[in-house]
Design a protein around this motif. Structure first.
Motif, PDB file in Angstrom:
ATOM      1  N   VAL A  50      16.677  12.668 -21.047  1.00 11.21           N
ATOM      2  CA  VAL A  50      15.941  13.906 -21.326  1.00 11.21           C
ATOM      3  C   VAL A  50      16.884  15.096 -21.184  1.00 11.21           C
ATOM      4  O   VAL A  50      17.465  15.322 -20.108  1.00 11.21           O
ATOM      5  N   GLY A  51      17.054  15.833 -22.275  1.00 14.78           N
ATOM      6  CA  GLY A  51      17.866  17.048 -22.282  1.00 14.78           C
ATOM      7  C   GLY A  51      17.010  18.290 -22.203  1.00 14.78           C
ATOM      8  O   GLY A  51      15.840  18.241 -21.782  1.00 14.78           O
ATOM      9  N   GLU A  52      17.596  19.388 -22.624  1.00 18.65           N
ATOM     10  CA  GLU A  52      16.967  20.692 -22.429  1.00 18.65           C
ATOM     11  C   GLU A  52      16.125  21.115 -23.636  1.00 18.65           C
ATOM     12  O   GLU A  52      14.908  21.248 -23.540  1.00 18.65           O
ATOM     13  N   ALA A  53      16.794  21.315 -24.754  1.00 25.56           N
ATOM     14  CA  ALA A  53      16.119  21.809 -25.954  1.00 25.56           C
ATOM     15  C   ALA A  53      17.050  21.597 -27.136  1.00 25.56           C
ATOM     16  O   ALA A  53      18.263  21.493 -26.958  1.00 25.56           O
ATOM     17  N   PRO A  54      16.498  21.546 -28.351  1.00 24.91           N
ATOM     18  CA  PRO A  54      17.365  21.416 -29.522  1.00 24.91           C
ATOM     19  C   PRO A  54      18.305  22.613 -29.635  1.00 24.91           C
ATOM     20  O   PRO A  54      17.928  23.733 -29.312  1.00 24.91           O
ATOM     21  N   GLY A  55      19.532  22.357 -30.058  1.00 21.46           N
ATOM     22  CA  GLY A  55      20.461  23.424 -30.416  1.00 21.46           C
ATOM     23  C   GLY A  55      20.460  23.605 -31.923  1.00 21.46           C
ATOM     24  O   GLY A  55      19.565  23.116 -32.619  1.00 21.46           O
ATOM     25  N   GLU A  57      22.397  22.422 -34.388  1.00 19.35           N
ATOM     26  CA  GLU A  57      22.542  21.234 -35.238  1.00 19.35           C
ATOM     27  C   GLU A  57      21.291  20.353 -35.169  1.00 19.35           C
ATOM     28  O   GLU A  57      20.872  19.765 -36.172  1.00 19.35           O
ATOM     29  N   GLU A  58      20.702  20.282 -33.975  1.00 20.62           N
ATOM     30  CA  GLU A  58      19.473  19.493 -33.808  1.00 20.62           C
ATOM     31  C   GLU A  58      18.330  20.116 -34.609  1.00 20.62           C
ATOM     32  O   GLU A  58      17.557  19.413 -35.268  1.00 20.62           O
ATOM     33  N   ASP A  59      18.251  21.439 -34.568  1.00 20.44           N
ATOM     34  CA  ASP A  59      17.235  22.178 -35.332  1.00 20.44           C
ATOM     35  C   ASP A  59      17.422  21.946 -36.839  1.00 20.44           C
ATOM     36  O   ASP A  59      16.461  21.825 -37.589  1.00 20.44           O
ATOM     37  N   ARG A  63      16.866  16.076 -35.336  1.00 21.75           N
ATOM     38  CA  ARG A  63      17.159  14.947 -34.426  1.00 21.75           C
ATOM     39  C   ARG A  63      17.782  15.478 -33.143  1.00 21.75           C
ATOM     40  O   ARG A  63      18.528  16.450 -33.183  1.00 21.75           O
ATOM     41  N   PRO A  64      17.491  14.801 -32.000  1.00 19.74           N
ATOM     42  CA  PRO A  64      18.038  15.272 -30.724  1.00 19.74           C
ATOM     43  C   PRO A  64      19.506  14.888 -30.559  1.00 19.74           C
ATOM     44  O   PRO A  64      19.944  13.838 -31.054  1.00 19.74           O
ATOM     45  N   PHE A  65      20.258  15.697 -29.871  1.00 16.85           N
ATOM     46  CA  PHE A  65      21.641  15.379 -29.482  1.00 16.85           C
ATOM     47  C   PHE A  65      22.480  14.849 -30.648  1.00 16.85           C
ATOM     48  O   PHE A  65      22.983  13.725 -30.604  1.00 16.85           O
ATOM     49  N   VAL A  66      22.618  15.668 -31.668  1.00 11.66           N
ATOM     50  CA  VAL A  66      23.484  15.304 -32.801  1.00 11.66           C
ATOM     51  C   VAL A  66      24.639  16.290 -32.966  1.00 11.66           C
ATOM     52  O   VAL A  66      25.466  16.135 -33.845  1.00 11.66           O
ATOM     53  N   THR A  90      15.300  12.454 -25.844  1.00  7.43           N
ATOM     54  CA  THR A  90      14.431  13.588 -26.177  1.00  7.43           C
ATOM     55  C   THR A  90      14.782  14.774 -25.290  1.00  7.43           C
ATOM     56  O   THR A  90      15.757  14.747 -24.538  1.00  7.43           O
ATOM     57  N   ASN A  91      13.999  15.826 -25.417  1.00  7.10           N
ATOM     58  CA  ASN A  91      14.240  17.070 -24.690  1.00  7.10           C
ATOM     59  C   ASN A  91      12.952  17.591 -24.060  1.00  7.10           C
ATOM     60  O   ASN A  91      11.857  17.221 -24.474  1.00  7.10           O
ATOM     61  N   ILE A  92      13.123  18.508 -23.111  1.00  4.84           N
ATOM     62  CA  ILE A  92      11.975  19.210 -22.529  1.00  4.84           C
ATOM     63  C   ILE A  92      11.264  20.035 -23.608  1.00  4.84           C
ATOM     64  O   ILE A  92      10.046  19.943 -23.763  1.00  4.84           O
ATOM     65  N   TYR A 171      24.977  15.659 -14.817  1.00  4.91           N
ATOM     66  CA  TYR A 171      25.331  16.878 -15.532  1.00  4.91           C
ATOM     67  C   TYR A 171      24.990  16.754 -17.020  1.00  4.91           C
ATOM     68  O   TYR A 171      25.031  15.665 -17.596  1.00  4.91           O
ATOM     69  N   HIS A 172      24.680  17.884 -17.629  1.00  4.49           N
ATOM     70  CA  HIS A 172      24.436  17.932 -19.070  1.00  4.49           C
ATOM     71  C   HIS A 172      25.773  17.753 -19.795  1.00  4.49           C
ATOM     72  O   HIS A 172      26.781  18.338 -19.384  1.00  4.49           O
ATOM     73  N   PRO A 173      25.800  16.964 -20.888  1.00  6.44           N
ATOM     74  CA  PRO A 173      27.068  16.793 -21.607  1.00  6.44           C
ATOM     75  C   PRO A 173      27.660  18.117 -22.122  1.00  6.44           C
ATOM     76  O   PRO A 173      28.890  18.216 -22.235  1.00  6.44           O
TER      77      PRO A 173
END
Ligand code: URA
Length: 207
Positions: A50-55, A57-59, A63-66, A90-92, A171-173
């Motif tokens: 579980v990550g934080e939110a789409p950035g 590239e994800e937006d 897709r999450p974490f791409v 997924t993300n929060i 830690y978050h990547p």
């Protein structure tokens, strides 16, 4: 209790929630997003990240974490002897906050029930929370990631069936990319090795 539910039934149940997420207007973030980012992977995964939110590239891709952090997460997953399709990611938040700012409390509140329902369907054995927002939200704590990382935690009662799931904060990547020190890389790898032990996984090439 979804722990005995077939993978097909889990996939179908997740698809229903994804439809809701893609049409969601519960918080103002829907106005600025290209699309919602629900999450993806094995509907029956033992392990959920579980990550934080789409950035950005994800937006863009839905897709999450791409993006860059996602590429590092992929490397970590492979180092664990797993493929992206083996786990669930997924993300929060399911919508991108403007300029990638941290999730606001009312946004987390609005989005919360999607994550709870995802976790209830998947019913994983272990959840890895990536960074502060995911860790503090899922553990319902204000203690920071620096103190919590590397130590097994238990999910509180966020919803029926969820209390007691093992949580490993790390830690978050994206943080790791910014502070790519031997020390930080060692810490994350130690945290993930604890997860591998818990799931009976062996690193590739050692089986
Ligand atoms: N960072 C996150 O927290 N989540 C993503 O999906 C991508 C980057």
């Amino acid at each position: 209790d979804m722990s005995e539910t077939s993978v097909e039934a889990k996939a179908a149940a997740l698809e229903e929630i994804e439809k809701e997420v893609l049409a969601c207007e519960r918080c103002p973030l829907h106005k600025g997003r290209t699309q919602g980012v629900f999450g993806e992977g094995n509907p029956d995964a033992d392990l959920v990240f579980v990550g934080e939110a789409p950035g950005q590239e994800e937006d863009r891709q839905g897709r999450p974490f791409v993006g860059r952090a996602g590429q590092l997460l992929d490397k970590l997953i492979h180092a664990m002897g797993l493929k992206r399709e083996d786990v669930y990611i997924t993300n929060i938040l399911k919508s991108r906050p403007p300029n990638n700012r941290s999730p606001a409390a009312d946004e987390v509140e609005a989005c919360w029930d999607y994550l709870v329902r995802q976790l209830q369907i998947i019913a994983p054995k272990v959840i890895v929370t990536l960074g502060n927002p995911a860790t503090q939200t899922l553990l319902d704590t204000r203690t920071g990631i620096t103190r919590l990382r590397g130590q097994w935690q238990k999910l509180p009662l966020l919803g029926e069936g969820l209390a007691g799931i093992d949580v490993m904060p790390t830690y978050h990547p994206a943080y790791l990319l910014r502070q790519y020190t031997t020390e930080n890389r060692r810490k994350v790898w130690e945290d993930l090795q604890k997860v591998m032990d818990a799931l009976g996984l062996e690193p590739p090439g050692e089986s």
